[in-house]
Design a protein around this motif. Structure first.
Motif, PDB file in Angstrom:
ATOM      1  N   VAL A 197       0.814  -1.215   0.000  1.00 57.57           N
ATOM      2  CA  VAL A 197       0.000   0.000   0.000  1.00 57.57           C
ATOM      3  C   VAL A 197       0.848   1.265   0.000  1.00 57.57           C
ATOM      4  O   VAL A 197       0.677   2.138  -0.861  1.00 57.57           O
ATOM      5  N   PRO A 198       1.787   1.445   0.928  1.00 54.33           N
ATOM      6  CA  PRO A 198       2.579   2.686   0.889  1.00 54.33           C
ATOM      7  C   PRO A 198       3.436   2.811  -0.367  1.00 54.33           C
ATOM      8  O   PRO A 198       3.628   3.926  -0.882  1.00 54.33           O
ATOM      9  N   GLN A 199       3.934   1.689  -0.884  1.00 54.14           N
ATOM     10  CA  GLN A 199       4.763   1.778  -2.098  1.00 54.14           C
ATOM     11  C   GLN A 199       3.934   2.194  -3.311  1.00 54.14           C
ATOM     12  O   GLN A 199       4.394   2.990  -4.137  1.00 54.14           O
ATOM     13  N   LEU A 200       2.732   1.661  -3.438  1.00 52.79           N
ATOM     14  CA  LEU A 200       1.888   2.066  -4.565  1.00 52.79           C
ATOM     15  C   LEU A 200       1.456   3.525  -4.421  1.00 52.79           C
ATOM     16  O   LEU A 200       1.359   4.252  -5.419  1.00 52.79           O
ATOM     17  N   ARG A 201       1.212   3.960  -3.204  1.00 54.33           N
ATOM     18  CA  ARG A 201       0.868   5.367  -3.011  1.00 54.33           C
ATOM     19  C   ARG A 201       2.039   6.277  -3.381  1.00 54.33           C
ATOM     20  O   ARG A 201       1.844   7.360  -3.944  1.00 54.33           O
ATOM     21  N   GLU A 202       3.242   5.837  -3.077  1.00 49.67           N
ATOM     22  CA  GLU A 202       4.416   6.621  -3.480  1.00 49.67           C
ATOM     23  C   GLU A 202       4.509   6.735  -5.000  1.00 49.67           C
ATOM     24  O   GLU A 202       5.021   7.726  -5.525  1.00 49.67           O
ATOM     25  N   ARG A 203       3.996   5.737  -5.714  1.00 48.57           N
ATOM     26  CA  ARG A 203       3.990   5.759  -7.181  1.00 48.57           C
ATOM     27  C   ARG A 203       2.817   6.561  -7.745  1.00 48.57           C
ATOM     28  O   ARG A 203       2.661   6.660  -8.960  1.00 48.57           O
ATOM     29  N   GLY A 204       1.991   7.101  -6.870  1.00 43.24           N
ATOM     30  CA  GLY A 204       0.877   7.925  -7.327  1.00 43.24           C
ATOM     31  C   GLY A 204      -0.432   7.189  -7.499  1.00 43.24           C
ATOM     32  O   GLY A 204      -1.396   7.753  -8.038  1.00 43.24           O
ATOM     33  N   PHE A 205      -0.523   5.954  -7.021  1.00 43.87           N
ATOM     34  CA  PHE A 205      -1.766   5.204  -7.161  1.00 43.87           C
ATOM     35  C   PHE A 205      -2.741   5.582  -6.040  1.00 43.87           C
ATOM     36  O   PHE A 205      -2.352   5.845  -4.906  1.00 43.87           O
TER      37      PHE A 205
END
Length: 273
Positions: free
Chosen positions: A254-262
């Motif tokens: 979750v945090p990694q995808l949010r860092e990618r803008g998702f």
């Protein structure tokens, strides 16, 4: 004379009271808002060719970086004895992680799971962060040769899905979504035709997390991160015994995808867009 005076006095008191009421400001009620509308029905897809149940795999690739994490709450009709012996088909830690991370989530639940864990089913169904969808009652396959699952006969497919919705209502889920996920993801034309009267949209996926029976959380995490694209639907599982790494995977993904803008959304938002 005394009676007359009393009548006059009473009349004066009554007149004063009426005048006082007339002079008292009445509460002003706001006029109905022109923008107020009744809650809209969940979005669904139009029937497929020949009026068959439509199938949704992923959302738009061009309308924003959205992704839907979906979780199958699996439990077959004959696993009650295993649950009674201590096997965990639920995963409260995973649900707590999704809540802590504020991830809008779609849970595809079997009716048997709702019967085994009615308090959890009710909690998910009444939490606006989640939406509950149908994963059959028994988790029996709707085709032959589907990962070794027992099969439900063609004349019982509709009844199996409707039985799951009935189990949700008994558990206290107020508004289960009109979305259905085939056990094992296995379907054919006969299955799509059998479910047409139910009015559901069949929901598949385009990213297999690989969490089922996995013991390597890092491998599952890599598979999800490498597979996600805008509009993706990720299939995962909400059963501790069958998917023990899923909570750890979610806390990393979750945090990694949010860092990618998702941005995380429910399936209903992907379908509606």
């Amino acid at each position: 004379m005394i009676t007359l005076v009393r009548r006059v006095t009473a009349a004066c008191v009554l007149s004063a009271a009426l005048a006082s009421c007339a002079a008292t400001p009445q509460p002003v009620r706001p006029a109905p808002s022109a923008t107020t509308t009744a809650p809209s029905a969940p979005p669904t897809l139009a029937p497929g060719p020949g009026g068959l149940t439509p199938v949704f795999k992923n959302g738009s690739r061009t309308h924003g970086r959205t992704v839907a994490l979906t979780f199958d709450a699996d439990m077959t009709a004959d696993q009650g004895a295993r649950a009674a012996a201590g096997e965990h088909f639920d995963n409260p830690g995973l649900i707590a992680a999704l809540r802590a991370l504020k991830v809008p989530t779609t849970v595809f639940m079997t009716g048997r799971w709702a019967e085994q864990y009615p308090e959890q089913a009710r909690s998910l169904g009444r939490d606006p962060l989640f939406e509950v969808a149908n994963h059959s009652y028994s988790h029996y396959a709707f085709t032959g040769d589907c990962y070794g699952l027992p099969t439900v006969s063609g004349d019982r497919m509709r009844a199996d899905v409707e039985r799951a919705y009935a189990a949700f209502r008994r558990a206290g889920v107020p508004d289960a979504r009109p979305y259905f996920r085939f056990p094992g993801g296995c379907y054919d034309r006969r299955a799509l035709k059998a479910l047409t009267p139910v009015g559901v949209t069949a929901v598949q996926w385009d990213v297999v997390s690989g969490d089922a029976f996995a013991t390597d959380a890092e491998a599952v995490t890599r598979q999800v991160l490498e597979g996600v694209r805008p509009g993706s639907v990720v299939v995962m599982h909400c059963t501790r015994s069958a998917a023990p790494t899923t909570e750890r995977v979610v806390r990393t993904v979750v945090p990694q995808l949010r860092e990618r803008g998702f941005r995380f959304v429910k399936v209903s938002e992907l379908i509606g867009s």
